[in-house]
Design a protein around this motif. Structure first.
Motif, short mmCIF file in Angstrom:
data_model
loop_
_atom_site.label_atom_id
_atom_site.label_comp_id
_atom_site.label_asym_id
_atom_site.label_seq_id
_atom_site.Cartn_x
_atom_site.Cartn_y
_atom_site.Cartn_z
N ARG A 235 102.29 -16.94 83.33
CA ARG A 235 103.56 -17.06 82.67
C ARG A 235 104.41 -18.36 82.87
O ARG A 235 105.21 -18.69 82.24
CB ARG A 235 104.50 -15.77 82.88
CG ARG A 235 105.06 -15.98 84.33
CD ARG A 235 105.68 -14.46 84.71
NE ARG A 235 104.73 -13.34 84.80
CZ ARG A 235 105.14 -12.06 85.29
NH1 ARG A 235 106.30 -11.94 85.49
NH2 ARG A 235 104.01 -11.32 85.39
N PHE A 236 104.00 -18.96 83.95
CA PHE A 236 104.58 -20.38 84.40
C PHE A 236 103.65 -21.57 84.04
O PHE A 236 104.22 -22.67 84.25
CB PHE A 236 104.82 -20.39 85.93
CG PHE A 236 105.66 -18.93 86.30
CD1 PHE A 236 106.73 -18.92 85.85
CD2 PHE A 236 105.16 -18.30 87.37
CE1 PHE A 236 107.60 -17.66 86.12
CE2 PHE A 236 105.97 -17.23 87.75
CZ PHE A 236 107.07 -16.84 87.05
N GLN A 237 102.51 -21.23 83.62
CA GLN A 237 101.55 -22.38 83.33
C GLN A 237 102.02 -23.33 82.09
O GLN A 237 101.92 -24.60 82.33
CB GLN A 237 100.26 -21.95 83.17
CG GLN A 237 99.62 -21.42 84.59
CD GLN A 237 98.20 -20.91 84.19
OE1 GLN A 237 97.68 -20.62 83.01
NE2 GLN A 237 97.50 -20.20 85.31
N PRO A 238 102.61 -22.59 81.16
CA PRO A 238 103.34 -23.43 80.01
C PRO A 238 104.36 -24.33 80.32
O PRO A 238 104.26 -25.54 79.90
CB PRO A 238 103.60 -22.29 79.15
CG PRO A 238 103.08 -21.04 79.33
CD PRO A 238 102.78 -21.07 80.79
N ALA A 239 104.98 -24.18 81.36
CA ALA A 239 105.97 -25.10 81.94
C ALA A 239 105.33 -26.26 82.63
O ALA A 239 105.89 -27.27 82.46
CB ALA A 239 107.01 -24.18 82.92
N LEU A 240 104.45 -26.11 83.30
CA LEU A 240 103.67 -27.09 83.90
C LEU A 240 102.88 -28.00 82.92
O LEU A 240 102.71 -29.13 83.02
CB LEU A 240 102.59 -26.62 84.93
CG LEU A 240 103.33 -26.61 86.24
CD1 LEU A 240 104.21 -25.56 86.36
CD2 LEU A 240 102.28 -25.98 87.57
N LEU A 241 102.38 -27.09 81.92
CA LEU A 241 101.54 -27.96 80.80
C LEU A 241 102.62 -28.72 80.07
O LEU A 241 102.37 -30.18 79.61
CB LEU A 241 100.81 -27.08 80.01
CG LEU A 241 100.31 -27.68 78.81
CD1 LEU A 241 99.01 -28.73 79.35
CD2 LEU A 241 99.46 -26.43 77.82
N LEU B 21 111.57 -20.51 84.06
CA LEU B 21 112.34 -19.46 84.27
C LEU B 21 111.92 -18.14 84.01
O LEU B 21 112.31 -16.95 84.45
CB LEU B 21 114.06 -19.65 83.80
CG LEU B 21 114.81 -20.89 84.69
CD1 LEU B 21 116.11 -20.73 84.16
CD2 LEU B 21 114.74 -20.46 86.17
N ALA B 22 111.24 -18.11 82.81
CA ALA B 22 110.23 -16.84 82.44
C ALA B 22 111.48 -15.86 81.89
O ALA B 22 111.50 -14.87 82.48
CB ALA B 22 109.50 -16.18 83.37
N LEU B 23 112.53 -16.54 81.20
CA LEU B 23 113.65 -15.80 80.74
C LEU B 23 113.09 -14.59 79.58
O LEU B 23 112.01 -14.86 78.97
CB LEU B 23 114.80 -16.42 80.21
CG LEU B 23 115.14 -17.55 81.29
CD1 LEU B 23 116.25 -18.43 80.39
CD2 LEU B 23 115.90 -16.88 82.38
N ALA B 24 114.18 -13.71 79.17
CA ALA B 24 113.63 -12.80 78.24
C ALA B 24 113.57 -13.56 76.71
O ALA B 24 114.41 -14.62 76.60
CB ALA B 24 114.67 -11.76 78.05
N LYS B 25 112.89 -13.23 75.84
CA LYS B 25 112.59 -13.92 74.77
C LYS B 25 114.01 -14.30 73.91
O LYS B 25 113.93 -15.50 73.46
CB LYS B 25 111.84 -13.01 73.59
CG LYS B 25 111.24 -13.89 72.48
CD LYS B 25 110.28 -13.06 71.49
CE LYS B 25 108.96 -12.82 72.44
NZ LYS B 25 107.93 -11.95 71.59
N ALA B 26 114.82 -13.27 73.83
CA ALA B 26 115.96 -13.56 73.11
C ALA B 26 116.98 -14.61 73.89
O ALA B 26 117.53 -15.73 73.29
CB ALA B 26 116.91 -12.22 72.88
N VAL C 100 107.15 -21.05 93.86
CA VAL C 100 108.23 -20.02 94.60
C VAL C 100 108.19 -18.48 93.72
O VAL C 100 107.88 -17.47 94.31
CB VAL C 100 109.59 -20.61 94.70
CG1 VAL C 100 110.40 -19.37 95.07
CG2 VAL C 100 109.61 -21.58 95.68
N LYS C 101 107.94 -18.80 92.45
CA LYS C 101 108.39 -17.43 91.69
C LYS C 101 106.72 -16.51 91.63
O LYS C 101 106.72 -15.64 91.39
CB LYS C 101 108.84 -17.82 90.17
CG LYS C 101 110.30 -18.45 89.94
CD LYS C 101 110.50 -18.60 88.76
CE LYS C 101 110.58 -17.53 87.65
NZ LYS C 101 111.95 -16.82 88.00
#
Length: 269
Positions: A43-49, A111-116, A245-246
Motif C-alpha cells: 500500500r505504500f509502494q506507490p508513494a515511493l514510485l 499516509l494511506a488515508l481513506a479514499k474519500a 515505519v508504517k
C-alpha cells in the motif's frame, strides 16, 4: 537580463558543479527509492514510485539546464562571457509544474488515508500546486520589477493556501497516525516549509538589486538548486522512512505477513 552578465571562471564553475551535484543527488535518490520499494508494504509502494518519478523528471530537466547554462557562456581567460545563446530557465518551471503536484501526491499517498479523505486533499492541493508554478513563471521572465512583483504576489496566494491545508486539514489526518509517524511527518512538513521558503527569496533577488549582476545570477541558481535537492531528494528519503515505519507497525499488528508476498525484508529505519 541576468543571463547577459559576465561571470568569473569561479562563479561559472560553481554553478555548473552545483548543477552536476544536483543531477547526481537525483540519480542517487532515484536508485534508492526504487530499491526501497521492495522493503515496504504494497500500500505504500506507490508513494515511493511517485517519489522516484519526481527525481527522474527533475534529473532530466537539470541535465537540460546544465547544457543550456554551459552553452550560454564561454570561458575566455579569467572570465565566462555570454555567447548570445539564451540560458533557458523555463526548463526549471516545466520541472516544477510537473514535480510539485507529484510531491503533493506522494505526501498524501504515504499516509494511506481513506479514499474519500485522500480524494479531498488531492482536489485541493494538486491544482493549487500547478497554479502556484504557472503564475510564478511570467514574473520570473519579466525584465522589470512591477510585473515580477505582481505575478509573484499572485503565485503566493495558492502557496499560502497549500500551507494552510498541509497544516490544518492534513493535521487532522495525522491525529490518527502513531507517534513515530507524526514525528517523521512533522519533519516532512518542516522540510517543505523551509525549502519552499527559499524559492520566493531566490525569485525576489532581482527586485532588491539596482541592476543585473553576476552575483545575482549565481545567487539565484545556487538558491534554486539547493532548494530542489532538499525538496525532492531529501524529501523522497523522508517519504521512504515514513513508509518503513508504517510497514513495521503493520507487521507488529499482524496486518502484514512477510510470507504473504506483500512485502519482503523490512528494515527498521
Amino acid at each position: 537580463m541576468l543571463e547577459d552578465v559576465t561571470l568569473t571562471v569561479g562563479q561559472y564553475e560553481l554553478v555548473l558543479n552545483l548543477f552536476s551535484m544536483t543531477i547526481a543527488a537525483f540519480l542517487g535518490g532515484f536508485i534508492y527509492l526504487l530499491g526501497m520499494r521492495s522493503q515496504v508494504a504494497r500500500r505504500f509502494q506507490p508513494a515511493l514510485l511517485v517519489s522516484a518519478v519526481v527525481l527522474a523528471i527533475a534529473g532530466y530537466h537539470y541535465w537540460r539546464i546544465y547544457g543550456s547554462f554551459q552553452g550560454a557562456f564561454a570561458v575566455s581567460g579569467d572570465v565566462a562571457e555570454p555567447t548570445g545563446d539564451s540560458f533557458n530557465n523555463a526548463y526549471r518551471y516545466v520541472d516544477w509544474f510537473l514535480t510539485v503536484p507529484l510531491l503533493v501526491i506522494e505526501t498524501i499517498a504515504v499516509l494511506a488515508l481513506a479514499k474519500a479523505e485522500k480524494r479531498s486533499l488531492l482536489i485541493k492541493l494538486v491544482p493549487a500546486a500547478a497554479l502556484m508554478i504557472a503564475l510564478g513563471y511570467p514574473g520570473e521572465i519579466a525584465e522589470t520589477t512591477g510585473p515580477r512583483l505582481v505575478w509573484g504576489t499572485l503565485s503566493t496566494i495558492p502557496f499560502l493556501y497549500m500551507l494552510y491545508v498541509l497544516w490544518t486539514e492534513m493535521g487532522s489526518a495525522l491525529s490518527r497516525q502513531s507517534d513515530a509517524v507524526r514525528v517523521k511527518f512533522r519533519n516532512l512538513r518542516l522540510l517543505l516549509l523551509g525549502t519552499w521558503g527559499v524559492y520566493p527569496i531566490a525569485y525576489l533577488l532581482p527586485v532588491f538589486a539596482s541592476e543585473a549582476s553576476a552575483s545575482l545570477l549565481v545567487g539565484r541558481e545556487v538558491g534554486y538548486a539547493l532548494a530542489d535537492i532538499l525538496a525532492k531528494a531529501l524529501f523522497g528519503v523522508l517519504i521512504a522512512q515514513i513508509a518503513l515505519v508504517k510497514t513495521a507497525e503493520l507487521i507488529e499488528a499482524g496486518e502484514v505477513d512477510l510470507t504473504d508476498g506483500e512485502s519482503v525484508r523490512v528494515t527498521a529505519p
